[in-house]
Write a protein that holds these residues in place. Structure first.
Motif, PDB file in Angstrom:
ATOM      1  N   GLY A  33       0.798  -1.216   0.000  1.00 13.30           N
ATOM      2  CA  GLY A  33       0.000   0.000   0.000  1.00 13.30           C
ATOM      3  C   GLY A  33       0.832   1.267   0.000  1.00 13.30           C
ATOM      4  O   GLY A  33       0.463   2.268  -0.626  1.00 13.30           O
ATOM      5  N   MET A  34       1.952   1.242   0.701  1.00 12.68           N
ATOM      6  CA  MET A  34       2.802   2.428   0.755  1.00 12.68           C
ATOM      7  C   MET A  34       3.322   2.801  -0.618  1.00 12.68           C
ATOM      8  O   MET A  34       3.566   3.968  -0.918  1.00 12.68           O
ATOM      9  N   LEU A  35       3.516   1.796  -1.469  1.00 16.22           N
ATOM     10  CA  LEU A  35       3.937   2.057  -2.841  1.00 16.22           C
ATOM     11  C   LEU A  35       2.771   2.369  -3.752  1.00 16.22           C
ATOM     12  O   LEU A  35       2.816   3.308  -4.550  1.00 16.22           O
ATOM     13  N   MET A  36       1.707   1.598  -3.610  1.00 13.11           N
ATOM     14  CA  MET A  36       0.624   1.662  -4.589  1.00 13.11           C
ATOM     15  C   MET A  36      -0.193   2.941  -4.509  1.00 13.11           C
ATOM     16  O   MET A  36      -0.602   3.487  -5.532  1.00 13.11           O
ATOM     17  N   VAL A  37      -0.457   3.433  -3.308  1.00 10.98           N
ATOM     18  CA  VAL A  37      -1.341   4.593  -3.179  1.00 10.98           C
ATOM     19  C   VAL A  37      -0.834   5.810  -3.948  1.00 10.98           C
ATOM     20  O   VAL A  37      -1.596   6.410  -4.719  1.00 10.98           O
ATOM     21  N   PRO A  38       0.435   6.206  -3.805  1.00 13.72           N
ATOM     22  CA  PRO A  38       0.884   7.368  -4.592  1.00 13.72           C
ATOM     23  C   PRO A  38       0.805   7.134  -6.099  1.00 13.72           C
ATOM     24  O   PRO A  38       0.390   8.036  -6.848  1.00 13.72           O
ATOM     25  N   PHE A  39       1.177   5.939  -6.555  1.00 10.89           N
ATOM     26  CA  PHE A  39       1.179   5.679  -7.994  1.00 10.89           C
ATOM     27  C   PHE A  39      -0.240   5.559  -8.554  1.00 10.89           C
ATOM     28  O   PHE A  39      -0.526   6.068  -9.644  1.00 10.89           O
ATOM     29  N   VAL A  40      -1.137   4.884  -7.817  1.00  9.72           N
ATOM     30  CA  VAL A  40      -2.525   4.796  -8.282  1.00  9.72           C
ATOM     31  C   VAL A  40      -3.163   6.187  -8.284  1.00  9.72           C
ATOM     32  O   VAL A  40      -3.927   6.528  -9.194  1.00  9.72           O
ATOM     33  N   THR A  41      -2.831   7.001  -7.297  1.00  6.55           N
ATOM     34  CA  THR A  41      -3.321   8.386  -7.273  1.00  6.55           C
ATOM     35  C   THR A  41      -2.907   9.119  -8.539  1.00  6.55           C
ATOM     36  O   THR A  41      -3.719   9.781  -9.200  1.00  6.55           O
ATOM     37  N   PHE A  42      -1.638   8.989  -8.898  1.00  8.61           N
ATOM     38  CA  PHE A  42      -1.126   9.670 -10.094  1.00  8.61           C
ATOM     39  C   PHE A  42      -1.807   9.153 -11.361  1.00  8.61           C
ATOM     40  O   PHE A  42      -2.229   9.940 -12.225  1.00  8.61           O
ATOM     41  N   ILE A  43      -1.936   7.830 -11.470  1.00 12.50           N
ATOM     42  CA  ILE A  43      -2.513   7.236 -12.681  1.00 12.50           C
ATOM     43  C   ILE A  43      -3.976   7.635 -12.833  1.00 12.50           C
ATOM     44  O   ILE A  43      -4.420   8.029 -13.914  1.00 12.50           O
ATOM     45  N   VAL A  44      -4.741   7.538 -11.744  1.00 11.36           N
ATOM     46  CA  VAL A  44      -6.168   7.860 -11.806  1.00 11.36           C
ATOM     47  C   VAL A  44      -6.380   9.353 -12.055  1.00 11.36           C
ATOM     48  O   VAL A  44      -7.228   9.749 -12.862  1.00 11.36           O
ATOM     49  N   ALA A  45      -5.604  10.195 -11.373  1.00 12.16           N
ATOM     50  CA  ALA A  45      -5.743  11.643 -11.561  1.00 12.16           C
ATOM     51  C   ALA A  45      -5.395  12.053 -12.982  1.00 12.16           C
ATOM     52  O   ALA A  45      -5.996  12.990 -13.532  1.00 12.16           O
ATOM     53  N   SER A  46      -4.441  11.340 -13.599  1.00 13.13           N
ATOM     54  CA  SER A  46      -4.051  11.676 -14.975  1.00 13.13           C
ATOM     55  C   SER A  46      -5.160  11.338 -15.966  1.00 13.13           C
ATOM     56  O   SER A  46      -5.108  11.790 -17.119  1.00 13.13           O
ATOM     57  N   ARG A  47      -6.153  10.545 -15.530  1.00 14.60           N
ATOM     58  CA  ARG A  47      -7.307  10.212 -16.385  1.00 14.60           C
ATOM     59  C   ARG A  47      -8.470  11.174 -16.148  1.00 14.60           C
ATOM     60  O   ARG A  47      -9.588  10.928 -16.578  1.00 14.60           O
ATOM     61  N   MET A  57      -9.819   6.898  -4.112  1.00 15.84           N
ATOM     62  CA  MET A  57      -9.883   5.686  -4.932  1.00 15.84           C
ATOM     63  C   MET A  57      -8.600   4.876  -4.804  1.00 15.84           C
ATOM     64  O   MET A  57      -8.628   3.641  -4.756  1.00 15.84           O
ATOM     65  N   ALA A  58      -7.463   5.567  -4.744  1.00 16.09           N
ATOM     66  CA  ALA A  58      -6.180   4.877  -4.612  1.00 16.09           C
ATOM     67  C   ALA A  58      -6.081   4.151  -3.274  1.00 16.09           C
ATOM     68  O   ALA A  58      -5.635   3.000  -3.196  1.00 16.09           O
ATOM     69  N   ILE A  59      -6.499   4.814  -2.206  1.00 14.66           N
ATOM     70  CA  ILE A  59      -6.453   4.211  -0.873  1.00 14.66           C
ATOM     71  C   ILE A  59      -7.371   2.991  -0.804  1.00 14.66           C
ATOM     72  O   ILE A  59      -6.976   1.918  -0.327  1.00 14.66           O
TER      73      ILE A  59
END
Length: 274
Positions: A33-47, A57-59
């Protein structure tokens, strides 16, 4: 009505993230989770998803992946006889209550920008734990059933807010109480499933009336990301665990801690500018 499929590029991004997060989780014994949350945040926000909702959504999605990764981790620890099931029975009821309260209540009420900063604080805490090697006082022991239940409620509530499996609090707590580190890590793995299950149920309840932010989203959960990350991380975590036996993991943890500080800084930026 057919299920709307995301773009192949998006699926590849999530598969790559799951592969990387799973490998590091197995290598270093940390939650993905410590890795995924920042990256999923970036990917989803870029959409095009609004920044605060992207964080939520990332959390939620990161926490839901722990439903799958915790099972394989738990099986490995149980085979070694390292899980303290007496502590699981004492802590788990509080964890379920705290996780549900966070996922179904506080998570929906707190702004995504605040959750981003809160996540950054706990990532920074986890990174510091990796850099320090403080020894507990020999006289400390685990509290009784009431104290364990209260500790579980706090662990579950914090985990539900930041999308982590609880190891960032439960492992330091148990080692602080002089539970041997291998037992603390194994027991934390067993506690990851009830944390993830109760929190995910809470996210679904709390986000039930939200409009779909992206095709395939269910309230705060983004199902395509969940599927890709879960499959990839479960596949690569055992490889990371095998590689760990041939490397100096202590040095790797120091490097990883620095990367966590960078990710925490990104989440603070996201929280303050979102």
């Amino acid at each position: 009505m057919p299920f709307p499929l995301p773009s192949p590029t998006l699926l590849i991004e999530f598969l790559a993230l799951g592969t990387f997060a799973g490998f590091l989780a197995g290598l270093l014994g940390i939650g993905g989770g410590m890795l995924m949350v920042p990256f999923v945040t970036f990917i989803v926000a870029s959409r095009g998803v609004e920044s605060g909702l992207a964080v939520k959504m990332a959390i939620a999605t990161s926490m839901a992946t722990i439903l799958f990764t915790s099972i394989s981790s738990l099986r490995a620890h149980h085979k070694r006889g390292a899980v303290r099931w007496d502590l699981v029975r004492g802590i788990a009821p509080g964890i379920v209550i705290g996780s549900l309260a966070a996922g179904a209540g506080a998570f929906a009420l707190i702004k995504g920008s605040v959750l981003a900063v809160l996540f950054a604080v706990f990532v920074g805490f986890s990174a510091t734990q990796m850099l320090l090697d403080r020894k507990p006082k020999p006289s400390r022991v685990m509290p009784g059933p009431l104290g364990q239940g209260a500790a579980g409620a706090g662990i579950g509530f914090l985990s539900g807010l930041v999308g982590a499996g609880g190891a960032f609090v439960s492992v330091p707590f148990m080692t602080w109480c002089n539970v041997p580190i291998h037992n603390a890590v194994a027991t934390s793995a067993a506690l990851g499933f009830p944390i993830a299950l109760a929190s995910t149920v809470g996210y679904v309840i709390g986000g039930w009336n939200l409009p779909n932010a992206l095709p395939g989203s269910l309230g705060y959960l983004y199902l395509p990301a969940l599927a890709c990350i879960a499959v990839a991380s479960v596949s690569t975590a055992p490889l990371g665990a095998r590689v760990a036996h041939s490397l100096d993991v202590r040095q790797l943890k120091r490097v990883f801690a620095l990367m966590l500080y960078a990710l925490a800084a990104y989440m603070v930026h996201k929280g303050l500018t979102g």
